[in-house]
Design a protein around this motif. Structure first.
Motif, mmCIF file in Angstrom:
data_model
loop_
_atom_site.group_PDB
_atom_site.id
_atom_site.type_symbol
_atom_site.label_atom_id
_atom_site.label_comp_id
_atom_site.label_asym_id
_atom_site.label_seq_id
_atom_site.Cartn_x
_atom_site.Cartn_y
_atom_site.Cartn_z
ATOM 1 N N ALA A 55 0.847 -1.202 0.000
ATOM 2 C CA ALA A 55 0.000 0.000 0.000
ATOM 3 C C ALA A 55 0.881 1.250 0.000
ATOM 4 N N ALA A 56 1.446 1.564 -1.164
ATOM 5 C CA ALA A 56 2.349 2.705 -1.268
ATOM 6 C C ALA A 56 1.632 4.015 -1.547
ATOM 7 N N ASP A 57 0.294 3.992 -1.559
ATOM 8 C CA ASP A 57 -0.471 5.241 -1.632
ATOM 9 C C ASP A 57 -0.672 5.721 -0.196
ATOM 10 N N THR A 58 0.308 6.460 0.320
ATOM 11 C CA THR A 58 0.275 6.893 1.721
ATOM 12 C C THR A 58 -0.371 8.256 1.897
ATOM 13 N N PHE A 59 -0.791 8.895 0.820
ATOM 14 C CA PHE A 59 -1.333 10.257 0.914
ATOM 15 C C PHE A 59 -2.845 10.266 1.059
ATOM 16 N N ARG A 60 -3.505 9.200 0.655
ATOM 17 C CA ARG A 60 -4.956 9.123 0.794
ATOM 18 C C ARG A 60 -5.268 8.199 1.954
ATOM 19 N N VAL A 85 1.285 -4.955 3.061
ATOM 20 C CA VAL A 85 2.308 -4.182 3.764
ATOM 21 C C VAL A 85 1.958 -2.709 3.623
ATOM 22 N N ARG A 86 1.876 -2.013 4.749
ATOM 23 C CA ARG A 86 1.488 -0.613 4.727
ATOM 24 C C ARG A 86 2.410 0.185 5.624
ATOM 25 N N GLY A 87 2.410 1.500 5.449
ATOM 26 C CA GLY A 87 3.253 2.378 6.252
ATOM 27 C C GLY A 87 2.423 3.451 6.917
ATOM 28 N N VAL A 92 7.678 2.223 1.624
ATOM 29 C CA VAL A 92 6.653 1.180 1.731
ATOM 30 C C VAL A 92 6.817 0.158 0.602
ATOM 31 N N ALA A 93 7.050 0.645 -0.602
ATOM 32 C CA ALA A 93 7.232 -0.253 -1.740
ATOM 33 C C ALA A 93 8.446 -1.157 -1.534
ATOM 34 N N PHE A 94 9.530 -0.579 -1.025
ATOM 35 C CA PHE A 94 10.747 -1.351 -0.748
ATOM 36 C C PHE A 94 10.469 -2.450 0.280
ATOM 37 N N ASP A 95 9.771 -2.064 1.371
ATOM 38 C CA ASP A 95 9.463 -3.031 2.427
ATOM 39 C C ASP A 95 8.545 -4.135 1.919
ATOM 40 N N ALA A 96 7.633 -3.782 1.019
ATOM 41 C CA ALA A 96 6.708 -4.787 0.486
ATOM 42 C C ALA A 96 7.459 -5.852 -0.309
ATOM 43 N N VAL A 97 8.388 -5.416 -1.142
ATOM 44 C CA VAL A 97 9.153 -6.382 -1.935
ATOM 45 C C VAL A 97 10.032 -7.236 -1.020
ATOM 46 N N LYS A 98 10.629 -6.608 -0.013
ATOM 47 C CA LYS A 98 11.460 -7.362 0.937
ATOM 48 C C LYS A 98 10.631 -8.416 1.659
ATOM 49 N N ARG A 99 9.431 -8.029 2.079
ATOM 50 C CA ARG A 99 8.549 -8.979 2.755
ATOM 51 C C ARG A 99 8.152 -10.098 1.801
ATOM 52 N N GLY A 100 7.893 -9.750 0.545
ATOM 53 C CA GLY A 100 7.543 -10.754 -0.442
ATOM 54 C C GLY A 100 8.657 -11.771 -0.649
ATOM 55 N N VAL A 139 13.755 2.764 -6.233
ATOM 56 C CA VAL A 139 13.987 2.149 -4.920
ATOM 57 C C VAL A 139 13.606 0.676 -4.948
ATOM 58 N N VAL A 140 12.482 0.355 -5.579
ATOM 59 C CA VAL A 140 12.061 -1.039 -5.674
ATOM 60 C C VAL A 140 13.096 -1.856 -6.436
ATOM 61 N N GLU A 141 13.702 -1.254 -7.452
ATOM 62 C CA GLU A 141 14.661 -1.980 -8.285
ATOM 63 C C GLU A 141 15.972 -2.290 -7.575
ATOM 64 N N LYS A 142 16.125 -1.832 -6.323
ATOM 65 C CA LYS A 142 17.277 -2.274 -5.535
ATOM 66 C C LYS A 142 17.168 -3.763 -5.221
ATOM 67 N N HIS A 143 15.944 -4.288 -5.228
ATOM 68 C CA HIS A 143 15.739 -5.722 -5.052
ATOM 69 C C HIS A 143 15.824 -6.466 -6.380
ATOM 70 N N GLY A 144 15.668 -5.764 -7.489
ATOM 71 C CA GLY A 144 15.617 -6.386 -8.807
ATOM 72 C C GLY A 144 14.665 -5.598 -9.694
ATOM 73 N N SER A 145 14.604 -5.949 -10.955
ATOM 74 C CA SER A 145 13.810 -5.183 -11.906
ATOM 75 C C SER A 145 12.319 -5.302 -11.635
ATOM 76 N N VAL A 146 11.583 -4.251 -12.020
ATOM 77 C CA VAL A 146 10.125 -4.294 -11.984
ATOM 78 C C VAL A 146 9.647 -5.055 -13.220
#
Length: 387
Positions: free
Chosen positions: A220-225, A244-246, A255-263, A295-302
């Protein structure tokens, strides 16, 4: 002598007074008489007998009330994705068949003059096919009608269906890249403008993946709404997908980074990341979207970047797609709201103008009304079965 007498008298008065004060006090302090009954004796009432106190049963400690845990939501089984578009064809044809009938009524005339061909071109443009694409379609139809000399409704309908299907470029790869690889899950980034139904569609995409046998984790990387994370988590709970939310207003990229790490840690097949809605003319927001991807691509490509487009926006959707493609390299389009008053020609316009395949289409409000896009089935629905 008189003095002595006076002194004696005074002394006698004092003695009498003292005796008068002491005797009443002594009477009040007399001991109680014995408890005898008879003549000349005073009977005293015995003090009331207090009955023995009954022994109370020992106190039993009541167990502390146990707070009941909320029942886990029952898991839903999404409909299979194979053939969804065919099952939803009736819904699409109800809103689109006027377009098909209009075209066929003109094409089946005995004589097609310039006015007739202009009418056909106008019909295509009004269906959001786009000016350039409409002109190409008309030229190809004119040539086929001239060479083949066909006039029956069935023959003209078949020719029109072939040309529309060809314009949708059926050879494009419309599969979703959602298989894990290199020891990590596939990563799907979902982007789009405000109001396109992005978070809801993201939840529906999760159902598509689960229906196809994938295990999914949502980010849930939409943290503004404020409601976005809660809304996405609800969609996930229905199919057993973790979210995974922040913190509200937090860094979406984190949040996106943490989600991929958790995955990666839990070993799911696909991580699906919902990003904040953006207006295509807000440069800062588009830059931030690019940051999320980096940032997500630090884990690998999208693996996939899906752009959610509202079909009712018409040609404005092309501009949205173009700007988002420059920011994050969109790999596929999800067209929502193709039911109702939407004009399906936008599918042709998006693919012809941008070369981006439409991979999924939304044909209703139901949780399983998102279907993999099939060009031939879509054209059949667009023309209407009763055309």
């Amino acid at each position: 002598m008189e003095y002595v007498v006076a002194s004696l008298i005074l002394l006698a008065v004092l003695i009498v007074g003292a005796v008068g004060l002491v005797v009443p006090r002594l009477r009040r302090r007399e001991l109680p008489p014995s408890e005898q009954t008879g003549a000349g004796t005073t009977t005293l009432e015995r003090p009331p007998v207090i009955p023995p106190v009954e022994e109370l049963p020992p106190l039993v400690e009541r167990p502390a009330p146990v707070e009941e845990e909320p029942a886990a939501p029952s898991l839903e089984t999404p409909e299979p994705t194979a053939g969804r578009l065919v099952r939803l064809r009736a819904r699409l044809s109800r809103s689109q068949s006027v377009f098909g009938r209009g075209l066929l009524s003109v094409l089946s005339r005995d004589h097609l003059d310039e006015d007739a061909w202009e009418e056909i071109e106008d019909s295509l443009i009004s269906a959001d096919v786009g000016v350039e694409a409409s002109q190409v379609l008309v030229e190809r139809l004119r040539e086929r009608v001239r060479v083949l000399g066909t006039r029956t409704v069935a023959e003209v309908r078949a020719q029109l269906a072939e040309e529309l299907t060809a314009a949708l470029e059926p050879e494009l790869d419309r599969s979703l890249k959602t298989s894990p690889h290199d020891g990590r899950p596939a990563v799907v980034l979902v982007v789009g403008v405000n109001g396109a139904g992005k978070t809801t569609t993201c939840g529906k995409i999760a159902r598509v993946l689960v229906a196809d046998g994938r295990t999914v984790l949502l980010g849930a990387a939409d943290t503004f709404r404020a409601a976005a994370a809660e809304q996405l988590a609800t969609w996930g709970e229905r199919v057993g997908a973790e979210t995974v939310r922040g913190p509200e207003g937090g860094d979406p990229a984190s949040v996106a980074f943490d989600a991929v790490k958790r995955g990666i840690d839990v070993g799911v097949d696909t991580v699906l990341i919902d990003t904040a809605g953006r207006l295509q003319n807000k440069i800062g927001l588009m830059d931030e979207l690019g940051k999320v991807k980096r940032v997500v691509e630090k884990h690998g490509s999208v693996d996939e970047t899906l752009l959610i487009l509202d079909a009712t926006t018409g040609q404005n959707g092309l501009e949205q797609a173009r700007v988002f493609t420059e920011a994050v390299e969109v790999t596929g389009v999800v067209l929502t709201k193709l039911d109702g008053t939407a004009k399906g020609g936008i599918v042709i316009a998006v693919q012809r103008k941008l070369g981006i395949p439409v991979k999924l289409v939304g044909l209703g409000e139901g949780p399983d009304d998102l279907a993999p896009f099939e060009p031939a089935a879509f054209v059949e629905a667009l023309l209407g079965s009763d055309a």
